[in-house]
Design an enzyme around this catalytic site. Sequence first.
Site, PDB file in Angstrom:
ATOM      1  N   HIS A 366       0.830  -1.214   0.000  1.00 32.17           N
ATOM      2  CA  HIS A 366       0.000   0.000   0.000  1.00 32.17           C
ATOM      3  C   HIS A 366       0.862   1.261   0.000  1.00 32.17           C
ATOM      4  O   HIS A 366       0.584   2.220  -0.720  1.00 32.17           O
ATOM      5  CB  HIS A 366      -0.911   0.012   1.236  1.00 32.17           C
ATOM      6  CG  HIS A 366      -1.621  -1.285   1.474  1.00 32.17           C
ATOM      7  ND1 HIS A 366      -2.070  -1.668   2.711  1.00 32.17           N
ATOM      8  CD2 HIS A 366      -1.946  -2.293   0.639  1.00 32.17           C
ATOM      9  CE1 HIS A 366      -2.644  -2.850   2.634  1.00 32.17           C
ATOM     10  NE2 HIS A 366      -2.578  -3.258   1.388  1.00 32.17           N
ATOM     11  N   CYS A 679      -4.665  -1.437 -18.151  1.00 31.16           N
ATOM     12  CA  CYS A 679      -4.189  -0.773 -16.933  1.00 31.16           C
ATOM     13  C   CYS A 679      -3.120  -1.666 -16.311  1.00 31.16           C
ATOM     14  O   CYS A 679      -3.415  -2.795 -15.931  1.00 31.16           O
ATOM     15  CB  CYS A 679      -5.319  -0.577 -15.927  1.00 31.16           C
ATOM     16  SG  CYS A 679      -6.854   0.046 -16.626  1.00 31.16           S
TER      17      CYS A 679
END
Length: 756
Positions: A366, A679
Amino acid sequence: MRGAYGGPRVLLRRLREVMADPVTAQERLDRIVVLIAANMVAEVCSVYVLRSDNDLELFATEGLNRDAVHRTTMRKGEGLVGLVADEAESVNLSDAQAHPSFSYKPETGEEIYHSFMGVPILRSGNTLGVLVVQNKAHRTYSDEEVEALQTTAMVIAEMVASGELSGPGGAETVGRRPAHSAGVSLSDGIGLGHVVLHEPKIVVKNFIAEDVNKELKRLDEGLVRLRASIDVLLDDGDVARAGEHRDVLETFRMFAHDRGWGKRLHEAVMTGLTAEAAVERVQSDTRARMQRQTDPYLRERLHDLDDLAHRLLRELASPDHASRPREELPENAIVVARSMGPAALLEYDRTRLRGLVLEEGSGSSHVAIVARALGIAAIGQLENATGLAEAGDPIIVDGFSGEVHVRPTPDVERAYADKVRFRARKQEQYRALRDRPFRTRDGVEVALLLNAGLLVDLPHIPETNAAGIGLFRTELQFMVAPSLPKTAAQEALYRAVLDAAGEKPVTFRTLDVGGDKVLPYMRLEPEENPALGWRAIRLGLDRPALLRTQIRALLRAAGGRDLKIMFPMVSCVSEFDEAKAIVEREQVRLAAHGFEAPAKVRLGVMVEVPSLLFQLEEIVRRVDFLSVGSNDLMQFLFAVDRGNAKVSARFDPLDVAFLRALARVTAVAGAAGKPVTLCGEIAARPLEAMALVAIGYRSMSVSPAAIGPVKAMLLDLDAGDVANFVRPRLERFDGGHSLRAELGDYARSRGLQIEP
């Protein structure tokens, strides 16, 4: 054996007086060796300091030839002094000359001495030098004397680390020498600046106890508070159930109650140290030993002990001890930490933040995603990062190579300054292309969109003139929040994103959590293979309230505007049908409550599970668009963990098999008249982006930093020519291989810019 001053306790009291004298560092060191020699009735006391060239230099002596000071040197590992430095352990000998490591230095006159005791000068587990005492008589020094010498070595370590000491030749001591280390790149870029420790070290300034009994009491009280704080954390509802967080805290509790650890701390205080100095000495000794271990389990336990010692130091520190406020960052700050969550990184002033260095972390973590969003260089898995650097140290972070230079030499600084200037010129060239259409040389339009997930990403839309946001990762809001975001908070974020994009399209990916994306406030059962487990759309369909809340926020935010919603990790057509039904129910509910509906709602899926490759004809009849998640699709297609360095580099995204899979998506979608956007990291590199254009991709979503390099390549590319080059090679049956070398030759032969 006690000396003229009454033994080690008196030595420490006298040492405190010497440290308070207003003299130079060299004069203070000269006084210290005289003091030790007199106290221990030693004919010789010497201090050797490790220089930046890895040589040990005699810096002070009482008893040896004083002309040898700053002249006598030896390599680390040479002689008994070198042995102490190399092993980071004390050596206590009654007949030094009989030891196989004895090395004779004629300029010192030490051949007449037999007894030898050397202790390493340690700081944060790093060896900075060696403190030695010697006697003519054959004797073994007592444990009390060894402990007194170790305590004195701690004081000298602070002098060395401060950079106060320097020899006449100008060679730097190891405490301030340049350090170079390599980790794993988390975010591209180059950061030049100064170290800011995320958890600043508690600097122990008072080493010598005035009242040992008082210090023992302080230590015991600190240990009680430490153990109680861990018990409270374990009893907290967030970690009361089984899971990784609880396992970590259980390990902390085991170490905190370990009798051996407590005994070593007490013994250190009994030598005359303050409670804080005792914690630092015990942990420095432990770190020095365990850093030399090759067993990964033992090295991981070192992290646990480091954390525990730091917690105990905080318990012992004064109540007003606090970290540097985030707003007081220096210019060009490089944050160094053991580990960090995304929310903590976002607390720093982004205008001053230039880089991030972590002992842990992977490219898919993250905090790595947030670092890329902030556009800062970031490196993870850098061993002992927090021990290499001191607050304020100059540092260079190379996010391309994964290298870190602490206290770099002028040559290294100049080289990186040139790199930064070169990159700045390249960025200027890319900015000059901002207003040119996204069109190849032969007139083929290729839309370049942005990957985003936070408000900090939004200014990149006008900066790059991107065609829109091809992937908005809605889960990042959930990751950085301390609790589950309410509908209103979600709606506010989505409205801000749509406002920033204006007329440009935005594709919102619904919550993609689970796997490696763990929300601290969601209790998920541990899974043996989380990447293939309960995550993304599977979690959303099993917990429909979570998905409904998010869909509701999206529909409200897009009132009167077009809305694109994409569902991740779809593995079969029926999952899309279920998700679509939830959207339709929320649309009915929205109308019933009088909210303005979006002008148009388009629904799509992310193709990242290989099973969907064999259902493409069915899925394109149902969806309005497709997105391809190349990162996970490649991982699942080749059965390779992209977070595992041993296998992640084994397969190439330009492998014929993977390009065939990607080409099939564009072929089926094109035949059905459905748009496709890729993507993933593959589209962010010019060479790979060129291959994507060749197999039919006309829309790609990339990071903001990749827009310029990819656009520069596209403007010079002949899409028809590269398609004619690539497609025949995908149809060859020669065992399959990567097209990287052939594509590289093709690009260079046509003068295409493929280096970012």
